[in-house]
Design an enzyme around this catalytic site. Structure first.
Site, PDB file in Angstrom:
ATOM      1  CE  LYS A  93      -1.671   1.640   4.060  1.00 23.81           C
ATOM      2  NZ  LYS A  93      -1.404   3.072   4.282  1.00 23.81           N
ATOM      3  CG  ASN A  94       2.619   2.560   3.518  1.00 22.36           C
ATOM      4  OD1 ASN A  94       1.424   2.815   3.394  1.00 22.36           O
ATOM      5  ND2 ASN A  94       3.196   2.396   4.706  1.00 22.36           N
ATOM      6  NE  ARG A 131      -6.227  12.730   9.577  1.00 21.49           N
ATOM      7  CZ  ARG A 131      -7.262  11.964   9.854  1.00 21.49           C
ATOM      8  NH1 ARG A 131      -7.218  10.676   9.571  1.00 21.49           N
ATOM      9  NH2 ARG A 131      -8.340  12.459  10.415  1.00 21.49           N
ATOM     10  CB  CYS A 142      -4.818  10.842  11.868  1.00 20.72           C
ATOM     11  SG  CYS A 142      -3.276   9.990  12.046  1.00 20.72           S
ATOM     12  NE  ARG A 200       0.466  10.178   9.759  1.00 22.07           N
ATOM     13  CZ  ARG A 200       0.107   8.995   9.260  1.00 22.07           C
ATOM     14  NH1 ARG A 200      -1.085   8.529   9.458  1.00 22.07           N
ATOM     15  NH2 ARG A 200       0.964   8.295   8.545  1.00 22.07           N
ATOM     16  N   PRO A 201       2.027  16.486  11.494  1.00 20.62           N
ATOM     17  CG  PRO A 201       3.884  17.337  12.625  1.00 20.62           C
ATOM     18  CD  PRO A 201       2.903  16.213  12.635  1.00 20.62           C
ATOM     19  CG  ASP A 216       6.957  20.423  10.224  1.00 22.96           C
ATOM     20  OD1 ASP A 216       6.348  19.341  10.186  1.00 22.96           O
ATOM     21  OD2 ASP A 216       7.986  20.589  10.916  1.00 22.96           O
ATOM     22  CG  LEU A 217       9.679  17.632   8.382  1.00 26.30           C
ATOM     23  CD1 LEU A 217      10.188  16.246   8.731  1.00 26.30           C
ATOM     24  CD2 LEU A 217      10.718  18.682   8.761  1.00 26.30           C
ATOM     25  CG  ASP A 226       2.997   1.329   9.434  1.00 28.29           C
ATOM     26  OD1 ASP A 226       2.752   2.163  10.321  1.00 28.29           O
ATOM     27  OD2 ASP A 226       3.027   1.611   8.223  1.00 28.29           O
ATOM     28  CB  ILE A 262       7.608   6.637  14.155  1.00 31.28           C
ATOM     29  CG1 ILE A 262       8.756   5.642  14.012  1.00 31.28           C
ATOM     30  CG2 ILE A 262       7.370   7.434  12.869  1.00 31.28           C
ATOM     31  CD1 ILE A 262      10.066   6.196  13.539  1.00 31.28           C
ATOM     32  NE  ARG A 274      -6.430   4.250   5.835  1.00 37.66           N
ATOM     33  CZ  ARG A 274      -5.400   4.524   6.633  1.00 37.66           C
ATOM     34  NH1 ARG A 274      -5.525   4.420   7.940  1.00 37.66           N
ATOM     35  NH2 ARG A 274      -4.264   4.922   6.147  1.00 37.66           N
TER      36      ARG A 274
HETATM   37  C1  UD1 Z   1       4.502   6.729   6.231  1.00 38.61           C
HETATM   38  C2  UD1 Z   1       3.614   5.530   6.062  1.00 38.61           C
HETATM   39  C3  UD1 Z   1       3.125   5.045   7.416  1.00 38.61           C
HETATM   40  C4  UD1 Z   1       4.303   4.781   8.330  1.00 38.61           C
HETATM   41  C5  UD1 Z   1       5.221   5.995   8.405  1.00 38.61           C
HETATM   42  C6  UD1 Z   1       6.492   5.737   9.190  1.00 38.61           C
HETATM   43  C7  UD1 Z   1       2.610   5.864   3.900  1.00 38.61           C
HETATM   44  C8  UD1 Z   1       1.379   6.139   3.123  1.00 38.61           C
HETATM   45  N1  UD1 Z   1       2.494   5.891   5.225  1.00 38.61           N
HETATM   46  O1  UD1 Z   1       3.699   7.749   6.819  1.00 38.61           O
HETATM   47  O2  UD1 Z   1       2.373   3.856   7.220  1.00 38.61           O
HETATM   48  O3  UD1 Z   1       3.831   4.499   9.625  1.00 38.61           O
HETATM   49  O4  UD1 Z   1       5.601   6.397   7.081  1.00 38.61           O
HETATM   50  O5  UD1 Z   1       7.194   4.686   8.648  1.00 38.61           O
HETATM   51  O6  UD1 Z   1       3.659   5.587   3.349  1.00 38.61           O
HETATM   52  N2  UD1 Z   1       6.586  14.444  10.630  1.00 38.61           N
HETATM   53  C9  UD1 Z   1       6.700  15.772  10.944  1.00 38.61           C
HETATM   54  N3  UD1 Z   1       6.618  16.701   9.946  1.00 38.61           N
HETATM   55  C10 UD1 Z   1       6.416  16.322   8.654  1.00 38.61           C
HETATM   56  C11 UD1 Z   1       6.320  14.968   8.334  1.00 38.61           C
HETATM   57  C12 UD1 Z   1       6.405  14.041   9.346  1.00 38.61           C
HETATM   58  O7  UD1 Z   1       6.863  16.144  12.094  1.00 38.61           O
HETATM   59  O8  UD1 Z   1       6.342  17.211   7.783  1.00 38.61           O
HETATM   60  C13 UD1 Z   1       6.655  13.446  11.702  1.00 38.61           C
HETATM   61  C14 UD1 Z   1       5.325  12.695  11.838  1.00 38.61           C
HETATM   62  O9  UD1 Z   1       4.424  13.409  12.654  1.00 38.61           O
HETATM   63  C15 UD1 Z   1       5.751  11.417  12.471  1.00 38.61           C
HETATM   64  C16 UD1 Z   1       7.128  11.188  11.851  1.00 38.61           C
HETATM   65  O10 UD1 Z   1       7.573  12.444  11.363  1.00 38.61           O
HETATM   66  O11 UD1 Z   1       5.876  11.576  13.846  1.00 38.61           O
HETATM   67  C17 UD1 Z   1       7.128  10.171  10.738  1.00 38.61           C
HETATM   68  O12 UD1 Z   1       6.296  10.586   9.712  1.00 38.61           O
HETATM   69  P1  UD1 Z   1       6.522  10.165   8.202  1.00 38.61           P
HETATM   70  O13 UD1 Z   1       7.774   9.375   8.052  1.00 38.61           O
HETATM   71  O14 UD1 Z   1       6.367  11.377   7.366  1.00 38.61           O
HETATM   72  O15 UD1 Z   1       5.288   9.184   7.959  1.00 38.61           O
HETATM   73  P2  UD1 Z   1       4.213   9.252   6.832  1.00 38.61           P
HETATM   74  O16 UD1 Z   1       4.865   9.546   5.520  1.00 38.61           O
HETATM   75  O17 UD1 Z   1       3.072  10.083   7.258  1.00 38.61           O
END
Ligand code: UD1
Length: 488
Positions: A22-23, A92, A116, A121-122, A124-125, A306, A328, A398
């Site tokens: 899925k991812n 999301r 969520c 789940r910010p 900002d990055l 996950d 995470i 999902r």
């Molecule tokens: C993806 C996966 C999800 C998995 C996660 C971590 C998909 C569709 N989803 O989610 O299943 O659990 O990777 O392996 O691929 N963060 C920030 N700012 C940002 C982006 C992220 O603070 O701009 C934080 C998030 O809140 C979280 C952490 O970084 O605490 C990891 O997030 P991220 O690696 O971005 O996960 P996703 O891409 O949302």
């Protein structure tokens, strides 16, 4: 409202064919926007999240169709650059479309994905990286308006955290940007390498795919390609946990064993024998699992966040105590309260869960709190004595294609049924069938007090809680009182 009825306590044995990840599929679908040519994604999992991604593509003006497990996308007639709020809310991770829409249309409008079930789940990055590449982004009433007045350009970007989604957005935006992008501290999850592989087949120039530093030389144009989505390592780990929790043996087919390396030591510590050959993995569990001392989730190649929930559920029936540390996401243990209803002994404090293994769990009514939390409930239900009825299945849909079929093929008694309406869930005949296991006292099993603090809900062992709440154990039959359900 559908529910899953699982008659647990039977050993599972057999073979499961793992679907596409899925991812991987979601960012790949977003990336098809970059070319007007047709792209075919083979081994695409049939999941509700994938359907949402296809609805987004169609909303933008693309043709996106299924043919068995292949999705074909043709993005030659893109006519919009917005994503409706409803679709942003349904998934999301639709934020991964931002880089693709910007690259294709030069502007994008999408609603802010809110917090969520895993905590805030910010993004900002994602935003700061795209700004470095020339995007101007404004937020108004929860809607992000993004444009690239002078087009996207390459940039040197260092992520403070290797965010999977931000890495994907940057890579997708960079392949047709002007100049070179150097992304440091990029996420190294296999799904990133899969995305790079797809983009490269479409004509992108990427060096260091799947590594911490990725360099992308922008090209003027991409062309279409046919690509096979990598196997879903989380689905594989879930079935390993499910079978191991019943003391069974499973052969997983269509796996990338390299991608399962981060979870293998935990299963081996639990006493499972693992044998790898080609694209298959055999996992054979002992009759009673040993404890897994510590599981700390980390970015790849660390233990995947996950896979922690299904593994934790497996550990609720292991011998001894284990500690799970989530690094995470902020709030990943909502499902622990549901497991405690089944007799699991889990204590949660912030990002740490201590699991004291029990000889057995008991079936009862529970509800999925999120995708992987739902998978944990399935694992526990298969190991539990008696019947478990699981609600809120949309979470499971999902991320797991035909879970019922896979578990039934392994010998599980698993049935998806339509609940009439939201009234007393287990009917009398079901109560009779489940005599000898837990039964409901006329209380809807899914009507929990959702506002209850997790610490309170999962703060004590199920058995202790039942005692406090006035449950009575008669000749091996747990009769839960109404009060018990209200306190959870
Ligand atoms: C993806 C996966 C999800 C998995 C996660 C971590 C998909 C569709 N989803 O989610 O299943 O659990 O990777 O392996 O691929 N963060 C920030 N700012 C940002 C982006 C992220 O603070 O701009 C934080 C998030 O809140 C979280 C952490 O970084 O605490 C990891 O997030 P991220 O690696 O971005 O996960 P996703 O891409 O949302």
């Amino acid at each position: 409202m559908e529910r899953l009825r699982i008659e647990g306590g039977r050993r599972l044995d057999g073979t499961v064919k793992i679907h596409g990840a899925k991812n991987s599929a979601l960012p790949l679908l977003a990336a098809t926007l970059l070319t007007k040519d047709e792209c075919a994604l083979h081994n695409c999992p049939r999941l509700s999240d994938v359907d949402v991604a296809m609805r987004i593509l169609r909303h933008l003006g693309c043709r996106a169709v299924w043919e068995e497990n292949t999705v074909s996308v043709q993005a030659d007639a893109v006519c919009r650059h917005d994503i409706p709020e409803g679709l942003m809310r349904e998934m999301r991770s639709s934020i991964v479309f931002l880089g693709a829409i910007l690259a294709r249309c030069g502007e994008a409008a999408l609603s802010f994905p809110g917090g969520c079930e895993l905590g805030p789940r910010p993004i900002d990055l994602h935003l700061s990286s795209l700004r470095r590449m020339g995007a101007v982004i404004e937020e108004e009433f929860g809607v992000l308006y993004c444009r690239v007045p002078k087009g996207l350009h390459g940039a040197a970007i260092t992520l403070p955290f290797p965010s999977v989604g931000a890495t994907e957005n940057v890579l997708i935006a960079a392949v047709t940007a002007k100049g070179t992008t150097v992304l440091r501290n990029a996420a190294r999850e296999p799904e990133i390498a899969d995305l790079c592989d797809f983009l490269t087949q479409c004509g992108a120039r990427i060096h260091g795919a799947g590594e911490s530093t990725v360099t992308v030389e922008g090209v003027a144009k991409l062309h279409g390609c046919a690509h096979r989505v990598i196997p879903d390592r989380i689905e594989a780990a879930t079935y390993m946990a499910a079978v191991a929790a019943t003391g069974g043996t499973v052969v997983l087919q269509n796996v990338e064993t390299e991608h399962l390396m981060p979870v293998m030591p935990a299963f081996e510590e639990a006493g499972c024998r693992l044998t790898l050959w080609g694209d298959a993995l055999l996992c054979s569990a002992p009759p009673r699992l040993h404890r897994v001392r510590t599981v700390r989730t980390m970015p790849y190649p660390g233990f995947p966040t996950d896979a922690a929930a299904p593994l934790l559920a497996m550990c609720t029936v292991a011998e001894g105590t284990g500690v799970f540390v989530e690094t995470i996401f902020e709030s990943r243990y909502k499902y622990a309260g549901e497991l405690c209803r089944m007799g699991a002994c889990i204590k949660v404090e912030d990002r740490v869960a201590v699991v004291e293994g029990r000889p057995t769990l008991f079936g009862t009514g529970v509800a999925c709190t999120d995708l992987r939390g739902g998978a944990a409930l399935v694992v526990a239900a298969l190991a539990a004595e008696g019947v478990t009825v699981i609600g809120e299945l949309h979470h499971l849909d999902r991320g797991y294609e035909d879970m019922t079929g896979a578990l039934s093929a392994l010998g599980g008694k698993v049935k998806r049924t339509e609940a009439e309406h939201g009234t007393a869930d287990q009917d009398q005949s079901e109560k009779e069938k489940t005599a000898g296991q837990s039964v409901y006292d006329g209380v809807h099993p899914f009507r929990h007090d959702r506002g209850t603090d997790l610490g309170e809900r999962a703060g004590g062992c199920g058995a202790e809680k039942r005692q406090q709440a006035g449950s009575v154990r008669k000749e091996g039959v747990d009769v839960l009182t109404q009060r018990d359900h209200r306190v959870g």
